[in-house]
Design a protein around this motif. Structure first.
Motif, short mmCIF file in Angstrom:
data_model
loop_
_atom_site.label_atom_id
_atom_site.label_comp_id
_atom_site.label_asym_id
_atom_site.label_seq_id
_atom_site.Cartn_x
_atom_site.Cartn_y
_atom_site.Cartn_z
N ASP A 281 12.83 -0.88 0.57
CA ASP A 281 12.77 -0.21 1.88
C ASP A 281 13.26 0.93 1.82
O ASP A 281 12.71 2.01 2.44
CB ASP A 281 13.68 -1.40 2.86
N LYS B 295 14.44 -6.14 -2.05
CA LYS B 295 14.04 -5.85 -0.93
C LYS B 295 14.58 -4.43 -0.27
O LYS B 295 13.90 -3.65 0.14
CB LYS B 295 14.00 -6.74 0.28
N LYS C 194 7.34 -6.04 5.19
CA LYS C 194 8.05 -5.74 6.63
C LYS C 194 8.43 -6.87 7.43
O LYS C 194 9.67 -6.84 8.13
CB LYS C 194 6.96 -5.09 7.56
N ASN D 138 2.70 -3.79 1.81
CA ASN D 138 3.77 -3.17 2.68
C ASN D 138 3.90 -3.97 3.98
O ASN D 138 5.01 -4.30 4.38
CB ASN D 138 3.63 -1.86 3.14
N ASN D 139 2.61 -4.43 4.46
CA ASN D 139 2.72 -5.18 5.74
C ASN D 139 3.37 -6.47 5.38
O ASN D 139 4.28 -6.91 6.23
CB ASN D 139 1.24 -5.42 6.07
N ASN E 19 10.34 3.28 0.72
CA ASN E 19 9.22 3.22 1.48
C ASN E 19 8.08 2.58 0.99
O ASN E 19 6.97 2.85 1.29
CB ASN E 19 8.80 4.63 1.87
#
Length: 633
Positions: A154, A150, A70, A66-67, A157
């Motif tokens: 997003d 992507k 982002k 997840n990082n 989540n």
């Protein structure tokens, strides 16, 4: 940027360089690599910096992924574990299939980085299982090449950071509820077997088995339930778990022993041929072309003109295709061929078969002398076939890589739509097509319509190949209509157009210069033909692919009358109508043509939205495949 590759790491100095090096060697290059590191104490970060990776904070795999996502700049996200290795052209193949299948989330199959039989069996089973349940329970056996849009990542989540096990399967399931999911067929990813070696096959089967059962029951599995450790265990594979596999290996080795000795002599001969090939200035390409009609020859002419300086190309064809190619290129040889017989615009199967039987002995003799002897003399690096039957035979007998490039294999390689009352014709067509070209390395398809490629098929689709002279034309709109017929038996159809006295028809295909009322017959002359079609307001034709493709490129509304019984022509006409570029009818009548002409503005509106293309993509694809497969030869 197209792709962001995200890799969670923790003390991966042993495996990470292998993965990063395999990424670096990919033919696809529009990507970034993001390392999400969980405070490694070894050289992991130094290795990441050496390869130019972006580094972010990690943690458990879900957190790290997840990082990475982002900060990702790519349209698509690819999640990889650090102990993987990309196979040749992995990124290219994954992205192509992902886009062609209109997917939102996908995962690739696994290829163990091990020669052990038990490792192969274990991973094959996992692949078969994932494919088997993909439509009922989207599933992943690990983070082995998960790719997602992507925007979808997003919207959902990302990965669930509260899960200690199975976060990858949970991720796939949630995203697959929103958009299409598939286990990709055309690319496999190299997977380390360290967990098999450390934890043992029995332990892994129990772990994955229990977690999978829980998944199907709608439960989430905790890592503690199955003794799963992020830093791996140390259980070894036991003798009892391998005894049956070892016996099978021993039995196979006995059979293989006798085979090895006989194959050694063959390999020695091949080694000599390979050595001679490496000494050449240029690779030798045999290009074999179906002689029926002019479409195959025209398409081949465009391609060969683009590759003839890079390769030594030898062309083989029959009938009109041979004559056309022989007038344009050197090293063109005539071989036997088979032609469909039409009577009153209908395929006559009995006459076609009769002619084929009469000509078959001569065809084989001519084909042998001009094709097989040339192959023995020149040792071609690769064979390209545009639906020519002898190319497959030569490929198998001489063990030469075969590349198929045509439009007709759209019928066998893709999920076509078609008129349901032509089902029997479709089945017959598939049967014939499959006998002409057998198991090439790749099907390079050219088409003006783009259905999905069938599961398990190794194929790519490109826009139609258009003659360079057509590409240079600037279309205009005068008051005449082009009539293009490839069968001389179609003249009765054309005569019906005399009833439309207010219209002017320029007719090609009957090899005569003659004026008959509003019908102006012309012998074929390329320059004049180009001028006439570029300035026409519409075209009337059979269902020939090349002419229809060129008419679409020039944005000319199409009235198609496919030859009865020719499924390929029916399919082309059907898609002309389906896409709104014109109409297809099984019979021609003056009234229907008149009604069609009244609807020209409607079809013109659709055609005006067609994007212009050129031949660069398919030419580059062919060159890429020649280079790739000739290395294996």
């Amino acid at each position: 940027m197209i792709l962001s590759i995200i890799i969670p790491t923790y003390n991966e100095e042993e495996y990470l360089p292998i993965l990063l090096e395999s990424i670096k060697k990919q033919s696809f290059t529009d990507y970034e690599v993001i390392i999400a590191d969980a405070n490694s104490t070894d050289k992991t970060l130094e290795i990441a910096e050496e390869y130019g990776c972006i580094v972010v904070d990690g943690g458990l795999p879900a957190v790290g992924r997840n990082n990475g996502a982002k900060i990702a700049q790519g349209k698509y996200l690819m999640f990889l574990d650090s102990d993987l290795e990309l196979t040749d052209d992995y990124l290219r193949d994954v992205l192509y299939e992902f886009r062609m299948e209109h997917l939102g989330i996908a995962i690739t199959q696994m290829l163990p980085l091990s020669n052990k039989v038990e490792d192969k069996l274990f991973h094959d089973f996992a692949n078969y299982f994932m494919i088997g349940v993909e439509k009922i329970k989207p599933h992943g056996a690990g983070c082995y090449g998960i790719i997602a849009k992507k925007e979808l990542h997003d919207a959902c989540n990302g990965f669930d950071e509260s899960l200690t096990y199975g976060e990858d399967t949970d991720y796939i399931e949630r995203l697959a509820k929103k958009e299409n999911f598939k286990v990709l067929r055309n690319a496999k990813i190299g997977v380390s077997t360290r967990r098999l070696e450390e934890e043992g096959i029995t332990t892994l089967i129990k772990q994955y088995g229990k977690s999978t059962v829980n998944d199907f029951l709608g439960k989430r599995t905790n890592a503690n339930e199955i003794d799963y450790n992020f830093d791996h265990g140390r259980e070894k594979i036991t003798e009892s778990s391998l005894s049956r596999l070892e016996k099978n290996v021993e039995r196979i080795n006995k059979i293989k022993g006798g085979y090895d000795e006989s194959i050694q002599k063959i390999n020695e001969g091949r080694a000599t041929i390979k050595s001679n090939r490496r000494k050449r200035d240029k690779k030798i390409v045999f290009y074999c072309v179906c002689g029926e009609g002019m479409g195959h020859a025209i398409r081949t002419g465009v391609i060969v003109d683009r590759i003839k300086d890079k390769y030594d190309v030898y062309l083989f064809s029959s009938d009109r295709a041979y004559e056309y190619l022989n007038s344009k290129f050197d090293n063109v040889y005539e071989i036997g061929g088979f032609n469909t017989v039409y009577i009153n615009n209908k395929v006559n199967n009995l006459k076609t078969l009769s002619n084929a039987l009469k000509r078959n002995p001569t065809n084989i003799k001519v084909g042998y002398e001009n094709l097989y002897k040339k192959a023995r003399q020149l040792h071609p690096d690769v064979i390209v076939t545009d639906f020519e039957i002898y190319a497959t035979m030569l490929s198998k007998i001489r063990d030469i890589p075969l590349i198929s490039l045509d439009n007709i294999h759209m019928i066998t390689q893709t999920k076509i739509d078609y008129p349901k009352d032509h089902y029997i014709e479709m089945i017959k067509a598939k049967g014939v097509i499959k006998t002409y070209v057998v198991k090439p390395k790749i099907h390079i398809l050219t088409s003006f319509f783009y259905p999905k490629i069938r599961a398990g098929k190794h194929a790519v689709i490109y826009p139609p190949i258009i003659r360079e002279d057509i590409l240079k034309l600037t279309p205009s709109k005068e008051d005449h209509i082009i009539v293009y017929q490839t069968s001389r038996e179609s003249e009765k159809l054309v005569q019906k157009l005399k009833a439309l006295k207010g219209e002017k028809f320029i007719v090609y295909g009957f090899n005569k210069d003659e004026v008959d009322g509003n019908l102006h017959y012309k012998k074929f002359n390329e320059d004049e033909f180009y001028e006439d079609i570029a300035s026409s307001k519409a075209v009337i034709c059979n269902g020939g692919f090349t002419f229809i493709s060129e008419a679409i490129h020039l944005k000319k509304p199409i009235y198609s009358v496919p030859a009865i019984g020719n499924f390929e022509q029916t399919l082309n006409g059907f898609y002309v109508q389906k896409l709104g570029y014109g109409e297809y009818h099984e019979v021609m009548s003056a009234q229907r043509v008149s009604d069609f002409l009244k609807r020209l503005p409607k079809y013109q509106k659709k055609l005006d939205k067609v994007k212009k293309t050129n031949n660069d993509g398919i030419v580059n694809e062919l060159i890429y495949r020649i280079e790739k497969y000739s290395k294996l030869n």
